[in-house]
Design an enzyme around this catalytic site. Structure first.
Site, PDB file in Angstrom:
ATOM      1  N   CYS A 175      30.522  39.274  37.279  1.00  0.00           N
ATOM      2  CA  CYS A 175      31.870  39.228  36.703  1.00  0.00           C
ATOM      3  C   CYS A 175      32.929  38.931  37.756  1.00  0.00           C
ATOM      4  O   CYS A 175      34.097  38.752  37.434  1.00  0.00           O
ATOM      5  CB  CYS A 175      32.183  40.511  35.945  1.00  0.00           C
ATOM      6  SG  CYS A 175      32.152  41.970  36.950  1.00  0.00           S
ATOM      7  N   ASP A 219      33.922  40.719  40.587  1.00  0.00           N
ATOM      8  CA  ASP A 219      34.690  41.766  41.253  1.00  0.00           C
ATOM      9  C   ASP A 219      33.745  42.706  41.994  1.00  0.00           C
ATOM     10  O   ASP A 219      32.817  43.234  41.396  1.00  0.00           O
ATOM     11  CB  ASP A 219      35.450  42.622  40.232  1.00  0.00           C
ATOM     12  CG  ASP A 219      36.686  41.927  39.703  1.00  0.00           C
ATOM     13  OD1 ASP A 219      37.501  41.490  40.529  1.00  0.00           O
ATOM     14  OD2 ASP A 219      36.816  41.828  38.479  1.00  0.00           O
ATOM     15  N   CYS A 235      39.993  39.369  41.899  1.00  0.00           N
ATOM     16  CA  CYS A 235      41.267  38.774  41.517  1.00  0.00           C
ATOM     17  C   CYS A 235      42.433  39.632  42.004  1.00  0.00           C
ATOM     18  O   CYS A 235      42.236  40.664  42.642  1.00  0.00           O
ATOM     19  CB  CYS A 235      41.313  38.617  40.004  1.00  0.00           C
ATOM     20  SG  CYS A 235      41.224  40.189  39.141  1.00  0.00           S
ATOM     21  N   CYS A 274      37.649  44.734  33.367  1.00  0.00           N
ATOM     22  CA  CYS A 274      36.754  44.308  34.441  1.00  0.00           C
ATOM     23  C   CYS A 274      37.307  44.493  35.843  1.00  0.00           C
ATOM     24  O   CYS A 274      36.546  44.667  36.784  1.00  0.00           O
ATOM     25  CB  CYS A 274      36.342  42.854  34.234  1.00  0.00           C
ATOM     26  SG  CYS A 274      37.722  41.722  34.188  1.00  0.00           S
TER      27      CYS A 274
END
Ligand SMILES: Cc1ncc(COP(=O)(O)O)c(C=O)c1O
Lengths: 134, 389
Positions: A33, A35, A59, A103
């Site tokens: 995903c 991260d 992110c 997430c």
């Protein structure tokens, strides 16, 4: 889409790095995903988080939540730190976009894992001591 | 702070001459083109001129041009329209794994209606193999849809060859040329396509208007009913200012193609070379068979959205195929189809150049990139593990 506070933490993240002789380390997330957060803690005799550092691949939200959680719990006891939730971390940043709440908002989980790691090590140390004391 | 737009793959600014062409149709020329009176007739004239321009730009006939609301509608109309019309002849559709969602999801959606959809793989450059297309065709195949130029990595597909094969086997062939027009020559006869989708806002026209080219004799079963506009293929009062803008924009796109594409290609190559110099950066897509304005790289050990945010803080507009920017939990389906692992796909950065970009801007981007990358890497746990110091 991000609050000013998120951008401020993204631009000037607090406590980036690692602690070479950390007492506990916690990692959450996975590359699927996108991260990965890693938190290192140094804990003193009084069970207080004396030092805390993080490294994050992710992110803007992932970096900002990691940064702010280190700020929120530095100087706090482990029990206090365990009370901090992902939700509180997001709130501390003035909120996160809806799609980031799931997430990229795992910093408290990483912290809790670091504390768990520390406590597990302590238990192991104690039982080691007992055994050698026999 | 200077602002640098490097996201022409997402959309482009309106060409000033396009705006000029549209203005009268936003003010005085407001009539309904279906009206018989002078107000309507005058607008009808403008509309048909726009159709002539669109037809001329791609080597088509005027009656083969259907104005739509954009690339998405054109793709859907083509794919679902053909599928429904050809149902009796067969139920097999061929497309590729790197199509825009407007094509891919339209095709996959047809599975629910009993269609058999083959999604062809691509090579490491994101290119479809012609032999795969050929091998996938069965006597049930009614439609092949392969894009001309990929919107993410810029790879150009061997569409002319695929078109020839489709023609030879009597299969209807659709190509999404949304990213290609204005960047490379697009001619429906050279491409041997029966359907071709365009969108004005990707070539300095307005948003919300596009074209579907429908070769005469190609049967579509439409899903919207109403008036007889666009030969009933797209009923409803036309988006007149948009269509006028599309006509002028496509005319300019073709006129300025050679001059513009060469200049942009040089800037692209400079940008690619400079970004690769940062180290641990990989070019995604084909080194030469790619759109003149497309740069797509993966920056190892960092995540795409954080790159975009950092660039944005320096005034630079870019995009990424990371999960955070693709709006889903997975990174870009295009990058994964090309065989990239998740980390590399999450670290993708797309910089798409356009008419307004200058060499000074490229120099500026290259001057700030190394610092941005090293800052993010210094925060990255995956990079820390790789360091040799
Ligand atoms: C290849 C491709 N097809 C279709 C579309 C959709 O076009 P529109 O935005 O006009 O619906 C786009 C735009 O993102 C595109 O790049």
């Amino acid at each position: 889409m991000y609050t000013e506070k998120v951008m401020e933490h993204f631009t000037n993240p607090r406590n980036v790095g690692e602690i070479a002789d950390a007492d506990g380390m916690g990692e959450v997330g996975n590359m699927k995903c996108g991260d990965i957060m890693r938190i290192y803690i140094k804990v003193n005799e009084q069970d207080v988080i004396e030092d805390i550092k993080f490294r994050t691949f992710g992110c803007g939200a992932a970096i900002a939540t990691s940064s702010v959680v280190t700020e929120m719990v530095k100087g706090k006891t482990l029990d206090e730190a365990l009370e901090v939730t992902n939700k509180q971390v997001a709130a501390e940043l003035g909120g996160l976009p809806e799609n980031k709440l799931h997430c990229s908002n795992l910093a408290a989980d990483a912290l809790h894992k670091a504390i768990e790691d520390y406590r597990n090590k302590r238990v192991a140390e104690k039982s080691n001591l007992k055994e050698t004391g026999k | 702070m200077a602002k640098i737009y490097l996201d022409h793959g997402a959309t482009t600014p309106l060409h000033p001459e396009v705006l000029e062409a549209m203005k009268p149709y936003l003010t005085d020329l407001f009539g309904n083109p279906s009206s018989l009176h002078s107000f309507g007739r005058e607008v009808r004239k403008g509309l048909e001129e726009a159709r002539e321009k669109a037809a001329a730009a791609i080597g088509a006939e005027e009656r083969e041009i259907v104005f739509t609301s954009g690339g998405t509608e054109s793709d859907n109309l083509a794919i679902r329209g053909v599928a429904r019309a050809a149902r009796q002849r067969g139920n097999h559709i061929i497309t590729s794994a790197v199509e825009h969602h407007a094509v891919l999801d339209a095709c996959l959606g047809l599975r629910e209606e009993g269609f058999d959809v083959t999604v062809l793989p691509v090579d490491g450059y994101g290119m479809v193999r012609v032999s795969d297309v050929e091998a996938a065709i069965t006597d049930q195949t009614i439609l092949i849809s392969i894009m001309l130029a990929n919107n993410e990595v810029g790879t150009l597909q061997p569409v002319a060859e695929i078109g020839k094969i489709a023609r030879g086997r009597g299969v209807v062939f659709h190509t999404d040329a949304v990213q290609a027009i204005g960047n490379l020559p697009v001619n429906v006869n050279d491409l041997h396509c029966d359907l071709l989708a365009l969108s004005a806002h990707k070539h300095y026209g307005p948003k919300g208007v596009g074209v579907l080219y429908v070769r005469k004799g190609t049967r579509l079963k439409v899903f919207n009913f109403g008036g007889s506009q666009e030969r009933k293929m797209r009923p409803g009062t036309e988006n007149v200012p948009g269509i006028i803008g599309m006509g002028r924009a496509i005319e300019l796109a073709v006129q300025e193609l050679d001059k513009k594409a060469d200049r942009i290609r040089k800037l692209r190559d400079k940008l690619i070379a400079g970004v690769l110099e940062i180290g641990d950066v990989r070019l995604n897509g084909h080194p030469t068979e790619r759109l003149p304005g497309n740069v797509n790289v993966s920056v190892r050990y960092v995540e795409g959205e954080s790159l975009i945010l950092s660039l944005d803080l320096k005034g630079i507009a870019a995009s990424s195929g990371s999960a955070c920017t693709s709006g889903s939990l997975d990174p870009s389906h295009v990058l994964l189809a090309m065989g990239l692992d998740h980390q590399t796909a999450h670290g993708s950065l797309r910089l798409t150049l356009g008419a307004g970009n200058t060499e000074e801007e490229i120099d500026y981007v290259l001057s700030v990139m190394p610092e941005i990358v090293s800052r993010l890497r210094s925060m990255s746990p995956v990079y820390a593990g790789q360091r040799r110091d």
